[in-house]
Enzyme design. Structure first.
Site, PDB file in Angstrom:
ATOM      1  CB  CYS A   1      94.695  53.465  97.062  1.00 21.87           C
ATOM      2  SG  CYS A   1      93.152  53.715  97.945  1.00 21.87           S
TER       3      CYS A   1
ATOM      4  CG  HIS B   1      90.827  56.112  93.803  1.00 21.90           C
ATOM      5  ND1 HIS B   1      91.768  55.228  93.312  1.00 21.90           N
ATOM      6  CD2 HIS B   1      91.004  56.121  95.155  1.00 21.90           C
ATOM      7  CE1 HIS B   1      92.484  54.740  94.312  1.00 21.90           C
ATOM      8  NE2 HIS B   1      92.035  55.258  95.441  1.00 21.90           N
TER       9      HIS B   1
ATOM     10  CB  CYS C   1      97.814  58.370 100.153  1.00 20.03           C
ATOM     11  SG  CYS C   1      96.209  58.820  99.459  1.00 20.03           S
TER      12      CYS C   1
END
Length: 385
Positions: free
Chosen positions: A89, A341, A371
């Site tokens: 991510c 996201h 994260c």
């Protein structure tokens, strides 16, 4: 000491899964922001020394070094190379780090950093499943490793499991997380209504604004949802949205600023990345933030704005408790629960928003963290000029 400056930053609107960007080839999404980046900065594209893009699940239309493909799809000079990085991510936040490090080292003067992701076309974790099946593997990328099994056993390595572990360890209740999620949607809707994203966003066709925020959501609607795992606290409403999008930034050295007549908007004050428990996975922003502030000689009181990725509500709420950050300074325009996201693009997207919001509010220091798979977290601190 050399400086790395942020000169320009743009992003597409973030599209919902199956929404207005879902059929767009990822190379064309990336090309859109690269074209706008070059036009806005008015720099000669041939002077760019590298294009560093983040992307996760680089298969299908995202395969074959999507950074290079995006640049060429934009019609930009063939002599400029590109490289694609994957820190899950945090991939495009790491792209910003690599670009800044090239400038800070004195080996490069103009570098583009960014990211792209089409989750509508390539579902999360698709690359691992796709690669494993023809080879006879039936489990994820960790299961076949003797060393991994000896160290971590057969405990699940899963983001949903990690988010639940965080909620349990910090005793974060579902109601608290739902209140946080509702606030994210309301902040995002306000930002859209007030035009806060207008300057940073490059429309793609008919998609002119972020598609994710749900104006009609409520605590009652969230309370009616089933948990993601049996007996768990997390629901879809408390998780980041599956999304499509791209973002790009131009980083420059002092020499490039002078030679190309550029106007620096911020400088990279600090960058670092840390890791911790890969099973809990999503709590690494907590120690990573402490490390970054210590190395930068700052405290959370010095930070004017924070962008922390809302992978799950529990991630941000645990981070808030441990850091003591003022919630009024954190994700002031909503986060991934409302805005989405798009994995490999999110890091660059958050940095783009952080830069523009610092300028809008007159803040000095902005901190970004998120994260990442494997129990990692990048932290970047920028200083508005």
């Amino acid at each position: 000491m050399p400086e790395a400056y942020l000169v320009e930053a743009v992003r597409t609107p973030v599209g919902r899964r199956g929404g207005g960007l879902s059929a767009v080839h990822p190379a064309d999404l990336g090309a859109q922001v690269l074209t706008a980046l070059m036009a806005r900065s008015a720099v000669d594209p041939a002077a760019v020394e590298d294009v560093v893009f983040g992307c996760v699940d680089t298969v299908g239309p995202q395969a074959a070094d999507i950074a290079r493909t995006c640049w060429l799809a934009a019609g930009l000079p063939e002599e400029v190379p590109g490289v694609t990085v994957d820190r899950q991510c945090g991939s495009s936040q790491q792209a910003v780090h690599f670009a800044a490090q090239g400038v800070l080292s004195g080996t490069q003067d103009l570098v583009v950093a960014g990211g792209v992701q089409s989750m509508s076309q390539i579902p999360i974790a698709f690359a691992g499943r796709r690669a494993a099946e023809p080879l006879g593997f039936t489990e994820g990328p960790y299961a076949g490793s003797t060393g991994w099994r000896e160290r971590y056993g057969n405990r699940p390595v899963d983001q949903f499991h990690g988010a639940e572990l965080i909620a349990a360890q910090w005793d974060i209740g579902r109601e608290e997380m739902e209140e946080f999620a509702l606030r994210s949607h309301r902040r995002a809707a306000r930002a859209l209504d007030e035009g806060r994203f207008a300057r940073e966003t490059v429309p793609y066709g008919a998609v002119t604004a972020d598609e994710g925020p749900r104006r009609d959501t409520s605590l009652a609607k969230m309370a009616a949802l089933a948990p993601l795992t049996e007996g768990g606290r997390l629901t879809a409403a408390l998780s980041s949205q599956i999304s499509d999008g791209a973002a790009a930034l131009l980083l420059a050295s002092e020499r490039a600023v002078r030679d190309h007549g550029l106007t620096p908007r911020a400088r990279v004050h600090h960058l670092s990345v840390r890791g911790e428990d890969p099973i809990r996975m999503l709590s690494a922003p907590i120690p990573a933030t402490a490390y970054a502030l210590r190395r930068a000689g700052l405290t959370m009181d010095d930070i004017d704005l924070v962008e922390i990725n809302e992978a799950f509500a529990s991630v941000v709420l645990a981070w808030l408790r441990e850091t003591g950050a003022d919630p009024a300074k954190v994700n002031v325009n909503g986060g991934a629960i409302a805005l989405g996201h798009p994995l490999g693009a999110t890091g660059a997207k958050l940095m783009t928003t952080l830069l523009h919001e610092l300028e809008r509010t007159g803040g000095r220091f902005g901190l970004q963290t998120m994260c990442e798979g494997g129990g990692q977290a990048n932290v970047t601190i920028i200083e508005r000029l």
